[in-house]
Design a protein around this motif. Structure first.
Motif, PDB file in Angstrom:
ATOM      1  N   GLU A  50       0.779  -1.295   0.147  1.00 22.72           N
ATOM      2  CA  GLU A  50       0.118  -0.129  -0.179  1.00 22.72           C
ATOM      3  C   GLU A  50       0.766   1.331   0.011  1.00 22.72           C
ATOM      4  O   GLU A  50       0.650   2.315  -0.604  1.00 22.72           O
ATOM      5  CB  GLU A  50      -0.839  -0.099   1.300  1.00 22.72           C
ATOM      6  N   ILE A  51       1.923   1.252   0.620  1.00 21.33           N
ATOM      7  CA  ILE A  51       2.656   2.294   0.888  1.00 21.33           C
ATOM      8  C   ILE A  51       3.480   2.544  -0.392  1.00 21.33           C
ATOM      9  O   ILE A  51       3.580   3.793  -0.927  1.00 21.33           O
ATOM     10  CB  ILE A  51       4.123   2.103   1.866  1.00 21.33           C
ATOM     11  N   LEU A  52       3.883   1.592  -1.222  1.00 20.71           N
ATOM     12  CA  LEU A  52       4.270   1.878  -2.634  1.00 20.71           C
ATOM     13  C   LEU A  52       3.332   2.252  -3.530  1.00 20.71           C
ATOM     14  O   LEU A  52       3.699   3.165  -4.152  1.00 20.71           O
ATOM     15  CB  LEU A  52       4.968   0.456  -3.258  1.00 20.71           C
ATOM     16  N   GLU A  53       2.110   1.789  -3.530  1.00 20.56           N
ATOM     17  CA  GLU A  53       1.123   2.100  -4.503  1.00 20.56           C
ATOM     18  C   GLU A  53       0.793   3.624  -4.181  1.00 20.56           C
ATOM     19  O   GLU A  53       0.507   4.348  -5.164  1.00 20.56           O
ATOM     20  CB  GLU A  53      -0.239   1.391  -4.147  1.00 20.56           C
ATOM     21  N   LYS A  54       0.928   4.054  -2.957  1.00 22.44           N
ATOM     22  CA  LYS A  54       0.843   5.579  -2.510  1.00 22.44           C
ATOM     23  C   LYS A  54       1.760   6.319  -2.787  1.00 22.44           C
ATOM     24  O   LYS A  54       1.781   7.460  -2.117  1.00 22.44           O
ATOM     25  CB  LYS A  54       0.031   5.759  -1.069  1.00 22.44           C
ATOM     26  N   CYS A  55       3.056   6.051  -3.027  1.00 22.66           N
ATOM     27  CA  CYS A  55       4.328   6.618  -3.378  1.00 22.66           C
ATOM     28  C   CYS A  55       4.880   7.149  -1.922  1.00 22.66           C
ATOM     29  O   CYS A  55       5.209   8.397  -1.783  1.00 22.66           O
ATOM     30  CB  CYS A  55       3.992   7.736  -4.412  1.00 22.66           C
ATOM     31  N   GLY A  56       4.343   6.532  -0.950  1.00 19.07           N
ATOM     32  CA  GLY A  56       4.861   7.051   0.458  1.00 19.07           C
ATOM     33  C   GLY A  56       4.047   7.956   1.156  1.00 19.07           C
ATOM     34  O   GLY A  56       4.626   8.786   1.777  1.00 19.07           O
ATOM     35  N   LYS A  57       3.212   8.434   0.181  1.00 18.00           N
ATOM     36  CA  LYS A  57       2.078   9.712   0.822  1.00 18.00           C
ATOM     37  C   LYS A  57       0.891   9.176   1.161  1.00 18.00           C
ATOM     38  O   LYS A  57       0.266   8.426   0.510  1.00 18.00           O
ATOM     39  CB  LYS A  57       1.886  10.691  -0.413  1.00 18.00           C
ATOM     40  N   VAL A  58       0.607   9.421   2.697  1.00 19.31           N
ATOM     41  CA  VAL A  58      -1.045   8.700   3.196  1.00 19.31           C
ATOM     42  C   VAL A  58      -1.620   9.708   3.702  1.00 19.31           C
ATOM     43  O   VAL A  58      -1.170  10.936   4.123  1.00 19.31           O
ATOM     44  CB  VAL A  58      -0.461   7.682   4.256  1.00 19.31           C
ATOM     45  N   VAL A  59      -2.851   9.423   3.953  1.00 18.52           N
ATOM     46  CA  VAL A  59      -3.893  10.414   4.540  1.00 18.52           C
ATOM     47  C   VAL A  59      -4.265   9.802   5.719  1.00 18.52           C
ATOM     48  O   VAL A  59      -4.622   8.720   5.839  1.00 18.52           O
ATOM     49  CB  VAL A  59      -5.124  10.553   3.474  1.00 18.52           C
TER      50      VAL A  59
END
Length: 88
Positions: A50-59
């Protein structure tokens, strides 16, 4: 939990991001009305995809943001450091 006023842009916090299983640690890069955007620095192995999919940006919602001091212990055992993949 912390509220909007307490959270400072550019500071590091722990949070439980939307769509992830575990708490992550990172730097706040944006504050929205109901949530923050965090640039992940440490996370649990099971959230790797999930972190990779989100390119390290999370909400994360404000209610799910924690002071780092309360959460450091979680990370001593199974954390990974997020290293953005280099695109050639």
């Amino acid at each position: 939990d912390m509220n909007n006023e307490e959270i400072i842009l550019g500071q590091k916090y722990a949070c439980k991001p939307i769509g992830l299983k575990h708490v992550v640690v990172g730097e706040v890069i944006n504050k929205l009305e109901n949530c923050i955007v965090l640039c992940v620095e440490k996370y649990q192995e099971s959230d790797h995809e999930e972190i990779l999919e989100k390119c390290g940006k999370v909400v994360a919602k404000y209610a799910d943001v924690y002071d780092l001091t309360t959460i450091e212990a979680i990370f001593e055992t199974s954390s990974k450091i997020y290293e953005p993949a280099l695109v050639s």
